[in-house]
Design a protein around this motif. Structure first.
Motif, PDB file in Angstrom:
ATOM      1  N   PRO A 229       1.003  -1.091  -0.093  1.00  0.00           N
ATOM      2  CA  PRO A 229       0.129   0.092   0.058  1.00  0.00           C
ATOM      3  C   PRO A 229       0.966   1.186  -0.007  1.00  0.00           C
ATOM      4  O   PRO A 229       0.772   2.268  -0.755  1.00  0.00           O
ATOM      5  N   ALA A 230       2.007   1.447   0.698  1.00  0.00           N
ATOM      6  CA  ALA A 230       3.088   2.302   0.635  1.00  0.00           C
ATOM      7  C   ALA A 230       3.532   2.799  -0.793  1.00  0.00           C
ATOM      8  O   ALA A 230       3.246   4.019  -1.125  1.00  0.00           O
ATOM      9  N   GLY A 232       2.055   1.680  -3.599  1.00  0.00           N
ATOM     10  CA  GLY A 232       0.965   2.025  -4.318  1.00  0.00           C
ATOM     11  C   GLY A 232       0.364   3.535  -4.349  1.00  0.00           C
ATOM     12  O   GLY A 232       0.322   3.992  -5.324  1.00  0.00           O
ATOM     13  N   ILE A 233       0.278   3.817  -2.983  1.00  0.00           N
ATOM     14  CA  ILE A 233      -0.206   5.180  -2.773  1.00  0.00           C
ATOM     15  C   ILE A 233       0.987   6.327  -3.581  1.00  0.00           C
ATOM     16  O   ILE A 233       0.469   7.220  -4.064  1.00  0.00           O
ATOM     17  N   ALA A 234       2.225   5.776  -3.021  1.00  0.00           N
ATOM     18  CA  ALA A 234       3.252   6.793  -3.561  1.00  0.00           C
ATOM     19  C   ALA A 234       3.305   6.727  -5.216  1.00  0.00           C
ATOM     20  O   ALA A 234       3.349   7.865  -5.806  1.00  0.00           O
ATOM     21  N   THR A 235       3.134   5.811  -5.796  1.00  0.00           N
ATOM     22  CA  THR A 235       3.274   5.519  -7.277  1.00  0.00           C
ATOM     23  C   THR A 235       2.221   6.497  -7.893  1.00  0.00           C
ATOM     24  O   THR A 235       2.145   7.025  -8.716  1.00  0.00           O
ATOM     25  N   ALA A 236       0.846   6.117  -7.251  1.00  0.00           N
ATOM     26  CA  ALA A 236      -0.356   6.805  -7.677  1.00  0.00           C
ATOM     27  C   ALA A 236      -0.211   8.398  -7.631  1.00  0.00           C
ATOM     28  O   ALA A 236      -0.489   9.068  -8.534  1.00  0.00           O
ATOM     29  N   LEU A 237       0.236   8.941  -6.543  1.00  0.00           N
ATOM     30  CA  LEU A 237       0.477  10.281  -6.232  1.00  0.00           C
ATOM     31  C   LEU A 237       1.427  10.989  -7.156  1.00  0.00           C
ATOM     32  O   LEU A 237       1.074  11.820  -8.074  1.00  0.00           O
ATOM     33  N   LYS A 240       0.150  10.798 -11.012  1.00  0.00           N
ATOM     34  CA  LYS A 240      -1.067  11.635 -11.178  1.00  0.00           C
ATOM     35  C   LYS A 240      -0.394  12.876 -11.682  1.00  0.00           C
ATOM     36  O   LYS A 240      -0.688  13.704 -12.470  1.00  0.00           O
ATOM     37  N   THR A 307      11.791   5.987  -4.291  1.00  0.00           N
ATOM     38  CA  THR A 307      10.748   6.042  -3.526  1.00  0.00           C
ATOM     39  C   THR A 307      10.338   4.529  -3.119  1.00  0.00           C
ATOM     40  O   THR A 307      10.414   4.284  -1.912  1.00  0.00           O
TER      41      THR A 307
END
Length: 638
Positions: A229-230, A232-237, A240, A307
């Motif tokens: 999740p860490a 995934g969140i970093a990649t998505a942000l 974007k 990251t």
């Protein structure tokens, strides 16, 4: 031509519109469906490779256990059982070591079984070799799929550009269009080749490794899973933030290509007017925008991999510490912890690869969307299912209350009616923007009329196929167009089935033969797309010869003689008089001296016919034509 051009294209650049990543990816996957069998084999090969690669560390951990157990066993007294050895250790106050020995598969006094270790290593080697072989097979097949898909997509784009209406090209920048069908296609090809295999392998590796990790230790697996999740969140942000910049990067590339193509094409004009500095400044400005968009896109997307690597390193430290404690307590063997640590490193590696691929994927999807813009563009209205065709080739053209607008709210031609008889020369004159070229474009169906009808020998042109209509029409434009090849090939382009004698006859009639015979290679002289090696007037003569060779029912000349001298123009007019026999000819002219013998002269103003008649009749009427004529021949009127 009257209509929207150049500047409108920049404002309508589809790369500036908001995009959706998911639908574009789904559409790209749909393109691969043509090779579904090959893709199934690719997927099966990748699964096989992942399974073998995932199992190998667990088996290799068994080899570590054999070695470690043998070392520990050799240090224990021989001739006793493991239980006795454990009891002795506890009696000496070595409870932790005793717990570890109790969980191990060993025999006191017996060392390392190297034969068993060799068998395990052989199995691991076989797994890695097999994984490499099936991975090579997947790469080979995937290369075929990607190259084939891009080849089909490039063919689709080529077919599409021939189905697009002239309106599309009037509103597009040529350099940007070229960039879409070259740079963007190449970028998409590289993206597919570099990401599909790696992406599938990485996703399946995550699944396979996760299964093995859960098998070894659910507790350590939970710790490792915190990375997902860490990451995934970093990649998505980050993704974007980077995607809009990739869109601007490729849009800026197209704009820069347009400026370069324009500057190179008009290099002589730029030099004559001393505008090199301005051209360089315009280039620098656009190049700076491309640099800014590219730098931002690459920098922001490049943050993803560091990251995820940082998160992976943190995860590695935590797993090593907790795993060591579990070995010491006897909950896990050393080989199991070794395998788990190897899995945890492999687990973060595909996550890192997925993250690093996002910049490539973002760039590729941005290019794909620009290509899809062409494929999705509105095509010409289809030809009728049951087309009609004139029975004869008389060349009778009639406009019946024709109305046409380039833009819905800007009137141009309103309720225009005229008749052109077979064999007649119809001259169209008028000020710039009056709609002269638009009129002949409507005849050719480069644009479709909004209201009314245009008929050829009693048949509506909209009831005919465009191919049938245009095969009966020959057109010579003010801007001569030649392709790279010989002069002979450029003339024969008008009628590929013509014999050499017919080509030479057309060349003689249009006065090409005279100057061609002065060239060292004659008709085999090679010229480039810009007509290098011949003058502007000679280029125009070649295009006229091409039209002569086609022997059309309708002949259209849009200022076709503007690039030739007065004497050659007179000779061309004489040749055209012979060519016009039983053919209808339309001539757009600004030099009124060239149309004195026209059967009908049409004077247009603001899309309307304000006068029509012969040269003498219009002069006697002292109207719009008289004023035009007087402006060119002031004092020459009798």
């Amino acid at each position: 031509m009257t209509g929207p051009r150049g500047p409108l294209a920049a404002g309508a650049d589809p790369a500036e519109k908001p995009r959706s990543f998911g639908p574009s990816i789904k559409r790209l996957i749909g393109l691969l469906a043509h090779y579904r069998i090959a893709m199934i084999v690719v997927l099966a090969s990748i699964v096989g490779s992942v399974v073998a690669t995932s199992i190998a560390p667990r088996i290799l951990g068994h080899a570590t256990d054999l070695i470690f157990n043998g070392i520990i066993g050799s240090r224990l007294p021989a001739g006793i059982s493991k239980e006795q050895a454990v009891a002795g250790l506890r009696g000496r106050g070595q409870g932790t070591f005793a717990d570890m020995v109790a969980s191990m598969n060993l025999t006191p006094g017996v060392g390392v079984d190297f034969s068993a270790v060799a068998r395990v290593l052989t199995v691991v080697l076989a797994l890695y070799v097999g994984a490499s072989l099936v991975s090579w097979l997947a790469s080979y097949l995937l290369n075929i799929v990607v190259v084939g898909t891009i080849t089909r997509l490039r063919a689709d784009v080529e077919v599409k550009v021939h189905r697009l209406p002239l309106r599309y090209y009037d509103a597009a920048q040529r350099g940007d269009l070229l960039s879409r069908v070259t740079n963007d296609l190449d970028n998409l090809s590289q993206t597919l080749q570099q990401t599909i295999m790696q992406f599938l392998n990485s996703v399946l590796m995550v699944v396979g490794i996760l299964a093995m990790m859960l098998w070894i230790s659910p507790l350590l697996s939970i710790i490792a899973l915190l990375t997902i999740p860490a990451a995934g969140i970093a990649t998505a942000l980050i993704a974007k933030r980077s995607k809009p910049h990739f869109g601007r990067q490729w849009a800026s590339t197209g704009t820069l290509n347009s400026q370069i193509e324009e500057a190179f094409t008009g290099h002589e004009l730029v030099t004559v007017f001393g505008r090199q500095r301005q051209v360089m400044d315009a280039f620098d400005g656009r190049n700076e925008k491309l640099y800014d968009a590219s730098w931002r896109a690459q920098f922001i997307s490049g943050i993803i991999m560091p990251t995820i690597m940082f998160l992976g390193n943190v995860n590695y430290v935590v797993v090593a510490v907790v795993g060591g404690l579990r070995v010491a307590s006897g909950s896990l063997s050393l080989g199991e912890v070794q395998a788990f640590i190897q899995y945890s490193r492999q687990f973060t590696q595909p996550l890192t690869q997925i993250g690093s691929m996002f910049n490539l994927m973002q760039s590729g999807v941005a290019s794909a969307e620009r290509i899809f813009d062409i494929i999705d563009a509105t095509e010409e209205t289809p030809d009728p299912a049951r087309p009609d065709s004139p029975d004869d080739a008389g060349g009778h053209i009639a406009f019946e209350d024709v109305s046409f607008r380039y833009l819905p709210d800007v009137p141009l031609i309103e309720e225009l009616s005229l008749i052109a008889e077979p064999g007649h020369l119809v001259a169209i004159v008028g000020p710039t923007g009056a709609g002269k070229t638009t009129l002949v474009n409507l005849i050719m169906r480069f644009y479709d009329i909004d209201e009314g009808a245009i008929t050829l020998d009693g048949v509506s042109t909209r009831a005919m196929t465009r191919r049938d209509l245009r095969s009966r029409t020959g057109m010579v434009l003010q801007d001569s167009w030649l392709f790279g090849g010989t002069i002979y090939d450029n003339i024969a382009y008008g009628n590929p089935s013509a014999t050499r004698a017919e080509v030479l006859e057309a060349a003689t009639a249009s006065h090409v033969d005279h100057f061609v015979r002065t060239l060292p290679d004659g008709y085999d002289t090679i010229i480039d797309e810009e007509g290098g090696g011949v003058s502007a007037g000679e280029r125009q003569l070649i295009t006229i010869a091409r039209a002569f060779l086609a022997r059309p029912t309708i002949l259209i000349l849009d200022e076709a003689t503007s690039s030739v001298d007065t004497r050659t123009e007179l000779l061309i007019q004489q040749a055209m008089a012979a060519l016009r026999s039983d053919r209808t000819s339309f001539v757009i002219a600004h030099r009124l001296s060239t149309i004195r013998d026209a059967d009908t002269i049409i004077v247009m103003e603001q899309g309307r016919i304000v006068e029509q008649g012969t040269h003498d009749e219009l002069l006697d009427a002292r109207g719009a034509y008289y004023r035009l004529y007087q402006s060119q021949f002031s004092g020459a009127l009798d």
